[in-house]
Design an enzyme around this catalytic site. Sequence first.
Site, PDB file in Angstrom:
ATOM      1  N   VAL A   1       1.956  -8.272  -4.991  1.00  0.00           N
ATOM      2  CA  VAL A   1       2.106  -8.251  -3.539  1.00  0.00           C
ATOM      3  C   VAL A   1       1.301  -9.396  -2.947  1.00  0.00           C
ATOM      4  O   VAL A   1       0.128  -9.584  -3.283  1.00  0.00           O
ATOM      5  CB  VAL A   1       1.633  -6.917  -2.938  1.00  0.00           C
ATOM      6  CG1 VAL A   1       1.848  -6.920  -1.423  1.00  0.00           C
ATOM      7  CG2 VAL A   1       2.384  -5.746  -3.579  1.00  0.00           C
TER       8      VAL A   1
ATOM      9  N   ASP B   1       7.508   2.105  -0.030  1.00  0.00           N
ATOM     10  CA  ASP B   1       8.286   2.111  -1.282  1.00  0.00           C
ATOM     11  C   ASP B   1       9.235   3.289  -1.417  1.00  0.00           C
ATOM     12  O   ASP B   1       9.634   3.635  -2.527  1.00  0.00           O
ATOM     13  CB  ASP B   1       7.356   2.063  -2.502  1.00  0.00           C
ATOM     14  CG  ASP B   1       6.701   0.696  -2.660  1.00  0.00           C
ATOM     15  OD1 ASP B   1       7.036  -0.203  -1.879  1.00  0.00           O
ATOM     16  OD2 ASP B   1       5.869   0.538  -3.551  1.00  0.00           O
TER      17      ASP B   1
ATOM     18  N   ASP C   1       8.603   8.769  -5.444  1.00  0.00           N
ATOM     19  CA  ASP C   1       7.370   8.209  -6.009  1.00  0.00           C
ATOM     20  C   ASP C   1       6.239   8.292  -4.985  1.00  0.00           C
ATOM     21  O   ASP C   1       5.515   7.328  -4.756  1.00  0.00           O
ATOM     22  CB  ASP C   1       7.602   6.756  -6.426  1.00  0.00           C
ATOM     23  CG  ASP C   1       6.495   6.213  -7.329  1.00  0.00           C
ATOM     24  OD1 ASP C   1       5.619   7.008  -7.741  1.00  0.00           O
ATOM     25  OD2 ASP C   1       6.503   5.004  -7.621  1.00  0.00           O
TER      26      ASP C   1
ATOM     27  N   ARG D   1      -1.070   5.435  -4.008  1.00  0.00           N
ATOM     28  CA  ARG D   1      -0.832   3.995  -4.195  1.00  0.00           C
ATOM     29  C   ARG D   1       0.355   3.502  -3.378  1.00  0.00           C
ATOM     30  O   ARG D   1       0.492   2.289  -3.145  1.00  0.00           O
ATOM     31  CB  ARG D   1      -0.617   3.679  -5.686  1.00  0.00           C
ATOM     32  CG  ARG D   1       0.603   4.362  -6.293  1.00  0.00           C
ATOM     33  CD  ARG D   1       0.719   4.144  -7.797  1.00  0.00           C
ATOM     34  NE  ARG D   1       1.820   4.935  -8.339  1.00  0.00           N
ATOM     35  CZ  ARG D   1       1.716   6.203  -8.699  1.00  0.00           C
ATOM     36  NH1 ARG D   1       0.539   6.812  -8.590  1.00  0.00           N
ATOM     37  NH2 ARG D   1       2.750   6.871  -9.169  1.00  0.00           N
ATOM     38  N   ASN D   2       1.223   4.423  -2.948  1.00  0.00           N
ATOM     39  CA  ASN D   2       2.405   4.062  -2.176  1.00  0.00           C
ATOM     40  C   ASN D   2       2.296   4.481  -0.710  1.00  0.00           C
ATOM     41  O   ASN D   2       3.314   4.634  -0.026  1.00  0.00           O
ATOM     42  CB  ASN D   2       3.660   4.666  -2.809  1.00  0.00           C
ATOM     43  CG  ASN D   2       4.007   3.986  -4.122  1.00  0.00           C
ATOM     44  OD1 ASN D   2       3.743   2.803  -4.297  1.00  0.00           O
ATOM     45  ND2 ASN D   2       4.584   4.737  -5.048  1.00  0.00           N
TER      46      ASN D   2
ATOM     47  N   LEU E   1      -2.446 -10.097  -2.518  1.00  0.00           N
ATOM     48  CA  LEU E   1      -3.077  -8.891  -1.987  1.00  0.00           C
ATOM     49  C   LEU E   1      -3.359  -7.864  -3.077  1.00  0.00           C
ATOM     50  O   LEU E   1      -4.254  -7.040  -2.941  1.00  0.00           O
ATOM     51  CB  LEU E   1      -2.185  -8.266  -0.912  1.00  0.00           C
ATOM     52  CG  LEU E   1      -1.925  -9.116   0.346  1.00  0.00           C
ATOM     53  CD1 LEU E   1      -0.988  -8.383   1.285  1.00  0.00           C
ATOM     54  CD2 LEU E   1      -3.239  -9.448   1.044  1.00  0.00           C
TER      55      LEU E   1
ATOM     56  N   GLY F   1       0.740  -4.294  -8.540  1.00  0.00           N
ATOM     57  CA  GLY F   1       1.113  -2.925  -8.852  1.00  0.00           C
ATOM     58  C   GLY F   1       1.835  -2.852 -10.175  1.00  0.00           C
ATOM     59  O   GLY F   1       1.899  -3.819 -10.944  1.00  0.00           O
TER      60      GLY F   1
END
Length: 307
Positions: free
Chosen positions: A58, A179, A161, A165-166, A50, A53
Amino acid sequence: MMPMSGELSLVLTLGVMVGMAILLGFLFRPTGSADPCEMNCRAIKLGKKLGEGSFGVVYQGLYNNTPVAVKTLRRGTMDPRDFLKEAQIMKTMEHPNLIRLLAVCTEEPIYIITELMKNGSLLDYLKVRVGRLRLYDQIEMAAQVASGMAYLEMKNYIHRDLAARNVLVGENNVYKVADFGLARVLQATPMLSNQTKMYYISVGKAIFPLRWTAPEAIANERFTIKCDVWSFGILLYEIMTFGEIPYPNMTDSQVKQMVPNGYRMPCPVDPYCSKDMYKIMLDCWKENKYDRPTFKALKMRLRDVSG
């Protein structure tokens, strides 16, 4: 004192023996006993990739015949024992805007098995929708993230974080924070530092996402929920600029020097960002962390944002 009957004496003796067996079993139980949070990696069937990172790859996978997302962490990025402790906490976090952790595998490479979000990361989602989203859509993204973070705030849990992106995007415009907690157990290694330069820097033994991290966290290597609020302000910038890197045209050295001395990114003008949204960003970036709003307050304020 009257002597005990033979039957009563036998019952008491057996009771003492059972009690001692239970006690000894508790004291000398094997330390490597199975944990309900941990699973055998062979129970997972990996499918298509997928994405990749900063800390691993992933995949889409199958777990108990259910489609899942499988994040594989690169070797040496964390102590499996520390990660398993963190995973036990993460599994207790249940909210519509938090990714649900299903299981982990601490045999390296470490596997993190979560629910599958079909539209990938919010960062990628934004980049392919430049000009196709309305302010209403962007506010909805931010409000759902704030809702998930307000839950973590209530639980006294810190993400460390928070970034586009998370955040993962599901069907029907559902956005979920992912995450959370992982940054606590990630270890700075030379190999990891080389692989994460796009977003992260090494500070002591820790890895920090420099452009998303509050100045006091970089200086003291200590995180609070107010550091997450700072990061949320950066996330709002990402949402309003359709995934632009924070502090564009600035080097990491300039960011490290200028932000603690009061520099703040200007209001994005292309694409357009509303004044109300920019005011929320600035409040998240207050120098004094105690002047920053709570996530509960941010969730309410976002409902009142206008163009």
